[in-house]
Design a protein around this motif. Structure first.
Motif, mmCIF file in Angstrom:
data_model
loop_
_atom_site.group_PDB
_atom_site.id
_atom_site.type_symbol
_atom_site.label_atom_id
_atom_site.label_comp_id
_atom_site.label_asym_id
_atom_site.label_seq_id
_atom_site.Cartn_x
_atom_site.Cartn_y
_atom_site.Cartn_z
ATOM 1 N N VAL A 290 0.853 -1.182 0.000
ATOM 2 C CA VAL A 290 0.000 0.000 0.000
ATOM 3 C C VAL A 290 0.894 1.239 0.000
ATOM 4 O O VAL A 290 1.880 1.312 0.736
ATOM 5 C CB VAL A 290 -0.928 -0.021 1.227
ATOM 6 N N LEU A 291 0.554 2.230 -0.834
ATOM 7 C CA LEU A 291 1.382 3.432 -0.997
ATOM 8 C C LEU A 291 0.705 4.654 -0.403
ATOM 9 O O LEU A 291 -0.384 5.047 -0.825
ATOM 10 C CB LEU A 291 1.677 3.665 -2.479
ATOM 11 N N GLY A 310 -1.454 6.472 -5.675
ATOM 12 C CA GLY A 310 -1.516 6.564 -4.222
ATOM 13 C C GLY A 310 -2.745 5.880 -3.657
ATOM 14 O O GLY A 310 -3.835 5.958 -4.227
ATOM 15 N N ASN A 311 -2.571 5.194 -2.537
ATOM 16 C CA ASN A 311 -3.703 4.612 -1.814
ATOM 17 C C ASN A 311 -4.189 5.541 -0.703
ATOM 18 O O ASN A 311 -5.266 5.341 -0.150
ATOM 19 C CB ASN A 311 -3.327 3.258 -1.231
ATOM 20 N N SER A 312 -3.378 6.530 -0.369
ATOM 21 C CA SER A 312 -3.772 7.628 0.511
ATOM 22 C C SER A 312 -2.770 8.744 0.305
ATOM 23 O O SER A 312 -1.657 8.513 -0.179
ATOM 24 C CB SER A 312 -3.818 7.192 1.985
ATOM 25 N N TRP A 313 -3.174 9.956 0.658
ATOM 26 C CA TRP A 313 -2.305 11.109 0.449
ATOM 27 C C TRP A 313 -2.548 12.125 1.555
ATOM 28 O O TRP A 313 -3.669 12.447 1.908
ATOM 29 C CB TRP A 313 -2.567 11.757 -0.912
ATOM 30 N N ARG A 314 -1.460 12.592 2.110
ATOM 31 C CA ARG A 314 -1.539 13.616 3.137
ATOM 32 C C ARG A 314 -2.089 14.901 2.535
ATOM 33 O O ARG A 314 -1.650 15.348 1.485
ATOM 34 C CB ARG A 314 -0.170 13.848 3.752
ATOM 35 N N ASN A 353 -8.180 10.415 1.407
ATOM 36 C CA ASN A 353 -7.612 11.629 1.981
ATOM 37 C C ASN A 353 -7.045 11.300 3.368
ATOM 38 O O ASN A 353 -7.701 10.623 4.166
ATOM 39 C CB ASN A 353 -8.684 12.710 2.126
ATOM 40 N N ASP A 354 -5.845 11.795 3.649
ATOM 41 C CA ASP A 354 -5.163 11.475 4.899
ATOM 42 C C ASP A 354 -4.801 12.765 5.637
ATOM 43 O O ASP A 354 -3.832 13.432 5.282
ATOM 44 C CB ASP A 354 -3.898 10.659 4.594
ATOM 45 N N PRO A 355 -5.545 13.129 6.678
ATOM 46 C CA PRO A 355 -5.233 14.345 7.443
ATOM 47 C C PRO A 355 -4.159 14.143 8.510
ATOM 48 O O PRO A 355 -3.953 15.021 9.336
ATOM 49 C CB PRO A 355 -6.583 14.704 8.075
ATOM 50 N N ALA A 391 -13.676 9.408 6.418
ATOM 51 C CA ALA A 391 -13.122 8.178 5.841
ATOM 52 C C ALA A 391 -11.603 8.273 5.757
ATOM 53 O O ALA A 391 -10.982 7.913 4.762
ATOM 54 C CB ALA A 391 -13.718 7.886 4.465
ATOM 55 N N ALA A 392 -10.991 8.759 6.827
ATOM 56 C CA ALA A 392 -9.546 8.911 6.888
ATOM 57 C C ALA A 392 -8.905 7.643 7.438
ATOM 58 O O ALA A 392 -9.530 6.901 8.206
ATOM 59 C CB ALA A 392 -9.178 10.090 7.788
ATOM 60 N N PRO A 393 -7.652 7.365 7.078
ATOM 61 C CA PRO A 393 -6.938 6.271 7.732
ATOM 62 C C PRO A 393 -6.891 6.485 9.237
ATOM 63 O O PRO A 393 -6.709 7.613 9.709
ATOM 64 C CB PRO A 393 -5.532 6.358 7.112
#
Length: 512
Positions: A290-291, A310-314, A353-355, A391-393
């Motif tokens: 996972v990236l 990307g699987n998530s992004w800051r 989306n990753d906050p 729906a954030a990590p």
């Protein structure tokens, strides 16, 4: 009935709370009921894997031990260990497979469906786990990572769906360092990255993590060095990914850091370039990794993060970059940024989306001490509730070996986690704002609506969630998610009295 609902929520909201109009203290009230002795299966209902990749899934279940596990309709190539509930193997045929998970103990049996999607998409629900950075920063070691994996099991976090145990910066060699635990040859003769002496055997470390049915994460930068000046991946991207595969890692955080020295400018093309390169390399591997794109929201990454692999992004800078200002960053980079940029339009299965991480429990204060989070109890409830609505990590970054009951209550509420892990994968958004009072909502797969009523102001405030704002009609059953209690039936609106910087988090279903 509306008045009755308000009175119930008001009485619950005020338990143990102190008015913060004078910025005084408040009691850390545990709202999450303790798990019962009977089995309950938790965590995600949806799991993605690529054809032929190693499959690893631990059935997350609470209840008295010993417990036995079984799975009906497992696809060819997979087996389950009946004592641990760990599913392993590989699926060769693409497709969607519905399996029935079962967990049994002396108190009964629980069953729950899991849909396994074998295709090209990973991270079909947001990642859940732990990261070392905000508690251990540049002091991380092999022993710390092993202890974190042990704690994920012993604390029960894994029984609620937490999976990843992720090393952040400072595991590679640090060129020019005088510290013997950080020195060494940065690369072997083939050009593959080496770990520093604090990590003597990375494969043994990931084996330790995998033995629990958990997954292992690692970190690097596309630049010459990482943010803490350790060896980066610049001009060695393919070799380093091969090394990560050899070691057995399942997750990669790719942090911009010194790549600013390489990028020609701040154009979107230059922002995307290193992530296109690394994601293409990852796609060619025989292992799913996972990236996570860590580049602080530059170039409106939410608009193209999934496109570049990307699987998530800051979405912003470090939430805990300033220990004293974590609360300020929570409101600025969580609430305000997501509402103003309408980030709900961009997250979904395969790309989130990753906050940033959950900054709860004991954290580094960047002064050589590990101290309790500066967030108030109410702010901590708001932190977790908002992340689930977005729906954030859910990546915890406090001291996992030092969990108190209040922090565990924040991390392990299964009804709250269900909102984050909902298979529909539609992030929530702000639907109403009146001064410091906000209403956020997220549609759920079963047709219900998760709703958060947030008070960003001072003192106790009554907040209304009006049906016209929520897009619902008729009487609605209301359930308080933190307390896991039915509140009643409301018509036209739902009202709650919410403490300073706090939240009332509910779920609505049509009552007829």
């Amino acid at each position: 009935m509306k008045k009755k609902v308000l009175l119930i929520v008001l009485s619950l909201s005020m338990i143990g709370m102190i008015d913060h109009a004078a910025m005084s203290w408040e009691t850390a009230v545990i709202l999450t009921p303790a798990p019962g002795p009977a089995p309950r299966i938790n965590g995600t209902r949806l799991f993605g894997v690529r054809p032929g990749s190693p499959f690893l899934f631990r059935i997350p279940a609470t209840g008295e031990r010993p417990m036995s596990f079984a799975v009906e309709n497992l696809p060819a190539g997979l087996t389950v260990d009946p004592l641990t509930g760990i599913i392993t193997g590989a699926i060769l045929e693409r497709g969607s497979y519905s399996v029935m998970l079962r967990a049994s103990n002396s108190k009964g049996t629980a069953a729950r469906e899991l849909r396994i999607v074998c295709g090209d998409t990973l991270a079909v629900t947001p990642h859940m786990g732990w990261n070392s950075w905000y508690v251990w920063e540049n002091h991380v070691t092999d022993e710390i990572m092993r202890a974190a994996a042990d704690a994920m099991i012993s604390s029960g976090m894994a029984d609620h769906g937490y999976t990843y145990v992720n090393i952040d910066d400072c595991w590679p060699v640090k060129p020019g360092s005088t510290d013997p635990t950080l020195r060494g040859e940065p690369r072997d003769k083939s050009g593959k990255v080496n770990s520093n002496p604090r990590f003597p055997d990375m494969k043994a470390l990931t084996d330790h993590i995998h033995a629990y049915g958990l997954k292992a994460g690692i970190y690097t930068s596309p630049g010459p060095t990482t943010c803490a000046d350790h060896t980066g991946a610049w001009k060695h991207e393919a070799a380093d990914v091969e090394r990560f595969v050899e070691w057995g890692f399942d997750f990669l955080k790719y942090d911009w850091c010194s790549y600013s020295q390489i990028a020609k400018d701040k154009s979107r093309e230059e922002c995307q370039k290193p992530y296109r390169v690394i994601s293409e390399i990852l796609r060619r591997q025989p292992r799913d990794i996972v990236l996570n794109l860590c580049q602080y929201g530059m170039g409106d990454v939410w608009e193209w993060g999934k496109e570049v692999g990307g699987n998530s992004w800051r979405t912003a800078g470090d939430l805990g970059g300033s220990f004293e200002k974590i609360g300020l960053a929570l409101f600025r980079d969580g609430f305000d940024l997501y509402a103003e940029k309408e980030l709900h339009r961009f997250g979904g299965p395969g790309g989130w989306n990753d906050p940033d991480y959950l900054l709860l429990g004991y954290l580094s204060n960047w002064k050589g001490q590990t101290v309790p989070t500066p967030l108030t109890p109410n702010e901590q409830y708001s932190h977790v509730s908002l992340w689930c609505l977005l729906a954030a990590p859910l990546i915890f970054s406090g001291d996992i070996t030092r969990l108190d009951d209040f922090t565990l209550n924040l991390l392990t509420n299964d009804e709250v986690i269900e909102v984050d892990q909902d298979p529909l994968g539609l992030p929530g958004r702000r639907l109403a704002k009146e001064g410091d009072l906000e209403v956020w909502a997220r549609p759920m797969e079963d047709g219900s609506l998760a709703v958060g009523l947030f008070n960003r102001g001072e003192g106790l405030k009554v907040i209304e969630a009006k049906w016209e704002d929520l897009g619902v009609r008729g009487p609605q059953k209301v359930r308080d998610l933190w307390r896991q209690r039915d509140v009643g039936v409301a018509e036209g609106k739902f009202e709650a009295c919410v403490a300073r910087h706090g939240v009332v988090f509910v779920r609505l279903w049509p009552s007829d």
